[in-house]
Design an enzyme around this catalytic site. Structure first.
Site, short mmCIF file in Angstrom:
data_model
loop_
_atom_site.label_atom_id
_atom_site.label_comp_id
_atom_site.label_asym_id
_atom_site.label_seq_id
_atom_site.Cartn_x
_atom_site.Cartn_y
_atom_site.Cartn_z
N GLU A 35 0.86 -1.18 0.00
CA GLU A 35 0.00 0.00 0.00
C GLU A 35 0.90 1.23 0.00
O GLU A 35 1.81 1.33 0.83
CB GLU A 35 -0.91 0.03 1.23
CG GLU A 35 -1.85 1.22 1.23
CD GLU A 35 -2.74 1.33 2.46
OE1 GLU A 35 -3.51 2.31 2.53
OE2 GLU A 35 -2.66 0.45 3.33
N ARG A 262 5.70 -12.95 9.74
CA ARG A 262 6.37 -11.67 9.56
C ARG A 262 7.77 -11.73 10.16
O ARG A 262 8.07 -12.60 10.99
CB ARG A 262 5.59 -10.55 10.25
CG ARG A 262 4.29 -10.19 9.59
CD ARG A 262 3.74 -8.91 10.13
NE ARG A 262 3.62 -8.90 11.58
CZ ARG A 262 3.22 -7.86 12.30
NH1 ARG A 262 2.94 -6.73 11.70
NH2 ARG A 262 3.10 -7.95 13.61
N LYS A 272 3.87 1.02 10.44
CA LYS A 272 3.91 2.26 9.67
C LYS A 272 3.41 3.44 10.50
O LYS A 272 3.93 4.55 10.40
CB LYS A 272 3.08 2.12 8.40
CG LYS A 272 3.77 1.36 7.28
CD LYS A 272 2.93 1.40 6.02
CE LYS A 272 3.60 0.64 4.89
NZ LYS A 272 2.77 0.64 3.68
#
Length: 557
Positions: A35, A262, A272
């Site tokens: 994104e 992850r 983020k």
């Protein structure tokens, strides 16, 4: 064959099983779907390496698709930075695509779902919708609009699209199962009203698809065979498949989502939102601050693509999350830089050294290797003269038997030059040494082949000629946080763990060859560490960032 199978990671095993069951290899296609709402970080490198790695292994194309469904947070700046990061890592994508490319198709499919009784317009506020979902241990409460006539939902959805309602007035929800133990299946929102300009579509759209709706369908449109994503999306997989069921054509590839753990690295954060706070609250100088875990920050610090990819390869593909020691990453950075970095001499805490018996106005050029680890790295010449700079810590008036550097009455070799002996010092009014006086053995020149040149002394020091030295600003970077997991506790503000010593700036001197240094080029400041020229450099000021120290006691298992 069984042994080969065991050496495959679990994602490769899935692909191999699909191929063995008749899936055509020429139909394999992967994607990396960031994104564009921030800069890529160390966690993203794992997803990048896995997806592009599968593409390389199987000769399959890999798309770069931007999941740009939230115009509030997305910008072209982030698109550009992501593309630059992937290019820098050395990966080539087949197509550059955007979820916004598919807004018309997604809207038409949503209309089809309303017609099929699989979606409805809900006029409740989002807070009420969330409350009605309850918990996994109790049934959710159905919306009073859940069974409204298809024609009403179609009309309202059309008006939503045309911008006839205010933000938050209503949303489109999928009609699935309000009793499902998987909260993602409890009538998830598919579209919300957002009257915000999009970085690509401008003012065209007043409604935007939610990530779960757009993501899987975008995979389907692109005919992605294996949608590989991180573990937090594992409980979204049933919804991914349910949405796919609504549009799937059996003549086409049915994409499948599979999840991997992850990557969490000690002393780094990968949220983020928290990275944005670091930037917004000036804890760092920007997204590419060399202390940031962003790819652009690591690139500016002097990390190499090879070191990052070797690190990801060593970490491997796992199903469980764990904390990776940052020293493992630094090990691979150091290992690669040792092979490629140009050796130069620089002094970061200088003190003057005068060789009293060296001719006062004489100077000479001495040959030294650019990189002994590289076969064809070649040699260069460095100037030598009567007055030099050495590191302040390399001299003591008195040193014990374990101090092998320069001390009064002691000898050391100046690298690529001569053996010297310290004789006396000058001090200022505070007792700090300002000048060291030494004598040299003129027959001890390195490489001259004389008996004196072969004489062994225990210490070797780096140096720069004072007459020829160029001033440099050296930025000594350390870890941004003082604790391995700064965001481990939800009730504790991670900013309180900022390391006040994460950046020290010192003024030093370097050999004149560094005048020609290129931004981003890698150097080993001999006996100090690995450095790279920073973009803040100018013709008046040369700035070098320390990437990692020269040595570390860490050994990977």
């Amino acid at each position: 064959m069984e042994e080969d199978k065991k050496s495959l990671n679990f994602i490769e095993q899935i692909i191999e099983e699909d191929l063995a069951n008749g899936f055509p290899q020429n139909k394999l296609r992967f994607r990396f779907p960031p994104e564009p709402n921030g800069y890529l970080h160390i966690g993203h490198t794992k997803a990048i390496c896995i997806n592009f790695g599968m593409g390389e292994k199987y000769g399959a194309p890999v798309n770069l698709r931007f999941d740009d469904t939230n115009p509030e947070k997305e910008e072209q700046e982030f698109v550009d930075s992501i593309k630059a990061d992937i290019d820098w890592l050395g990966f080539k994508y087949d197509q550059e695509l955007y979820a916004s490319d598919y807004f018309d198709q997604l809207y038409n499919w949503a209309v089809q779902m309303i017609n099929d009784g699989k979606a409805y317009v809900d006029e409740q506020p989002s807070a009420i919708i969330t409350e009605q979902r309850k918990t996994p241990f109790e049934d959710g409460v159905e919306s009073p609009f859940r069974n409204r006539p298809v024609e009403e939902s179609l009309e309202l959805f059309y008006k939503m699209k045309n911008g006839e309602f205010e933000e938050g007035a209503m949303s489109l929800r999928a009609k699935i199962d309000m009793t499902s133990p998987n909260m993602n299946m409890r009538d998830p929102v598919m579209y919300r009203i957002l009257k915000r300009a999009h970085h690509r579509t401008g003012e065209q759209w007043k409604i935007y698809p939610m990530y779960d709706w757009a993501h899987g369908e975008s995979d389907y449109i692109e005919q992605i065979s294996h949608s590989l994503c991180s573990l937090e999306f594992e409980n979204h997989r049933p919804l991914y498949d349910w949405y796919l069921d609504q549009v799937y054509d059996k003549e086409l590839v049915r994409n499948k989502q599979r999840e991997f753990a992850r990557m969490n690295v000690s002393y780094m954060i990968t949220s983020k939102r928290k990275l944005q706070r670091l930037v917004a609250e000036n804890a760092v100088t920007g997204w590419d601050d060399p202390r940031m875990p962003t790819i652009s920050g690591m690139r500016r610090l002097g990390f190499t693509p090879t070191s990052i990819k070797n690190f990801i390869d060593r970490v491997g593909v796992a199903k469980r999350e764990n904390l990776i020691d940052i020293q493992l990453l630094e090990f691979f950075v150091r290992e690669d830089l040792n092979k490629i970095a140009t050796r130069v001499m620089a002094v970061v805490d200088p003190v003057k050294l005068v060789i009293t018996n060296y001719p006062e106005h004489e100077e000479e050029l001495l040959e030294t290797e650019n990189n002994p680890e590289q076969e064809n790295a070649g040699m260069r010449e460095i100037p030598f003269s009567r007055e030099l700079y050495i590191e302040r810590e390399d001299f003591k008036e008195e040193g014990n038997k374990k101090f092998f550097r320069l001390k009064l009455g002691g000898e050391v070799r100046l690298k690529s030059a001569y053996i010297i002996k310290a004789e006396s010092v000058d001090k200022d009014e505070n007792g700090e040494i300002t000048t060291i006086y030494a004598t040299y053995d003129e027959k001890s020149k390195s490489g001259s082949g004389t008996e004196e040149s072969l004489r062994k002394v225990k210490g070797t020091l780096h140096w720069v000629s004072a007459k020829h030295a160029i001033p440099v600003e050296v930025r000594i970077y350390d870890r941004l946080f003082t604790t391995p997991q700064p965001d481990a506790e939800k009730d504790v503000d991670f900013l309180q763990f900022i390391n006040p010593e994460s950046l020290k700036t010192v003024k030093g001197f370097a050999e004149p060859s560094l005048k020609e240094a290129e931004i981003g080029h890698h150097y080993q400041f001999q006996r100090i560490g690995y450095f790279t020229k920073d973009r803040d450099s100018s013709t008046e000021k040369l700035v070098f960032n320390r990437t990692v120290t020269l040595k570390d006691g860490y050994k990977p298992e």
